[in-house]
Design a protein around this motif. Structure first.
Motif, short mmCIF file in Angstrom:
data_model
loop_
_atom_site.label_atom_id
_atom_site.label_comp_id
_atom_site.label_asym_id
_atom_site.label_seq_id
_atom_site.Cartn_x
_atom_site.Cartn_y
_atom_site.Cartn_z
N TYR A 99 32.50 127.52 16.08
CA TYR A 99 31.59 126.66 16.83
C TYR A 99 30.78 125.79 15.88
CZ TYR A 99 28.60 125.49 20.83
OH TYR A 99 27.94 124.83 21.84
N HIS A 100 30.30 126.40 14.79
CA HIS A 100 29.49 125.65 13.83
C HIS A 100 30.35 124.79 12.91
CE1 HIS A 100 25.57 127.28 14.83
NE2 HIS A 100 26.11 128.47 14.90
N PHE A 101 31.50 125.30 12.51
CA PHE A 101 32.35 124.57 11.58
C PHE A 101 32.84 123.26 12.19
CE2 PHE A 101 36.51 123.56 9.72
CZ PHE A 101 36.19 123.53 8.37
N HIS A 116 31.33 121.76 14.69
CA HIS A 116 30.16 121.02 15.19
C HIS A 116 30.29 120.68 16.68
CE1 HIS A 116 28.91 120.63 11.03
NE2 HIS A 116 30.08 120.09 10.73
N GLU A 141 29.10 120.02 20.17
CA GLU A 141 27.81 119.52 20.66
C GLU A 141 27.78 119.51 22.19
OE1 GLU A 141 27.05 115.69 19.06
OE2 GLU A 141 27.18 116.34 16.96
N ASP A 165 19.66 127.73 20.96
CA ASP A 165 20.06 127.64 19.56
C ASP A 165 20.33 129.03 18.97
OD1 ASP A 165 19.85 124.92 19.67
OD2 ASP A 165 17.85 124.84 18.77
N THR A 172 23.66 130.40 20.26
CA THR A 172 24.77 129.73 19.61
C THR A 172 24.97 130.23 18.19
OG1 THR A 172 24.40 127.74 20.93
CG2 THR A 172 25.70 127.48 18.93
N TYR A 199 36.39 121.36 21.60
CA TYR A 199 36.39 120.47 20.43
C TYR A 199 36.73 119.04 20.84
CZ TYR A 199 37.73 118.39 15.97
OH TYR A 199 37.83 117.56 14.90
N SER A 237 33.76 117.61 22.86
CA SER A 237 32.43 117.88 22.30
C SER A 237 31.51 116.67 22.49
CB SER A 237 32.57 118.17 20.80
OG SER A 237 31.30 118.36 20.20
#
Length: 248
Positions: free
Chosen positions: A93-95, A97, A99, A118, A121, A176, A179
């Motif tokens: 999820y973070h790699f 990004h 949104e 936040d 997540t 993805y 996003s």
């Protein structure tokens, strides 16, 4: 003369030590050992993640009940399953990004909601684990006459949480692609709907001594209990966070 167990130094007669359970066939710690451990601990179809995934999407309730009744060698443990999948999902999820557009969460929902969102997540595995006790209390209350104790309900809902995380990996490519767009809201709704259908299916198989109608009604009651507890807890956490934010 029988070999000696390298773990507890007891004499061994067979492939495994009768005292500690360690295999008599130990291998040097090298890259071959590491690859062998990954294959048989996670990816081996007869034992590990793939086997558990197959069971959770073909006969979920039956396989979970068998696990509780003692058939456990081939399964990934539910807590480890949630930690592994949740942590990996959080990294993805973070790699990549992912949104969520502001008007999906709502800019007027307040700073508290954003802080909680936040945190969820960033700590997806912990957030998923957090829901398991609430769901377990809810299902224990709804299905209290079936004879399963609270810890067994924790195991049941732990596997269901793992099942939901696996579904999230299926949806991830779409997250993805879309996003930052409004389509993510639709994908979230579809994902939740499938989660609920899977839960109905799993509970109905697990509690197979009751009629399907009774299981459906008690599953609905489970989610009502869960929603009440989750709402109360969320409001309480929100009030505490607001106090902390105001003081800061």
């Amino acid at each position: 003369m029988n070999p000696i167990c390298k773990n507890c130094e007891h004499e061994v007669n067979g492939n495994f030590c009768s005292e500690c359970g360690q295999s008599t066939h130990t291998h040097p710690i090298n890259f071959h050992y590491l690859w062998h451990d990954i294959q048989h601990g996670i990816f081996h179809f007869d034992k590990g993640l793939l086997f558990t995934a197959k069971e959770l999407f073909t006969r979920p309730g039956h396989s979970i009940r068998e696990f509780i009744e003692g058939k456990r060698v081939s399964h990934f443990k539910p807590t480890s399953l949630v930690f592994l999948l949740g942590s990996f999902y959080g990294l993805l999820y973070h790699f990549f990004h992912i949104e969520i557009p502001a008007n999906v969460t709502g800019e007027d929902t307040g700073q508290t909601f954003n802080v909680m969102g936040d945190w969820i997540t960033a700590h997806y595995a912990l957030a998923t684990l957090f829901t398991i006790p609430l769901l377990s209390i809810a299902s224990f209350l709804a299905f209290r006459k079936t004879g399963y104790n609270l810890v067994e309900h924790l195991v049941l809902n732990g596997f269901i949480a793992g099942q939901k995380l696996m579904l999230q990996f299926i949806f991830f490519p779409l997250l993805y692609i879309y996003s930052g767009t409004q389509t993510i809201l639709l994908l979230s709704v579809i994902s939740v709907f499938i989660d609920i259908l899977l839960a109905f299916w799993t509970y109905n198989q697990f509690f197979d001594t009751q009629s399907t109608i009774k299981n459906i009604l008690k599953t609905i009651l489970t989610y009502i209990y869960f929603f009440i507890m989750f709402t109360v807890l969320t409001i309480a956490i929100g009030l505490v966070l607001e106090l902390v934010i105001k003081k800061a």
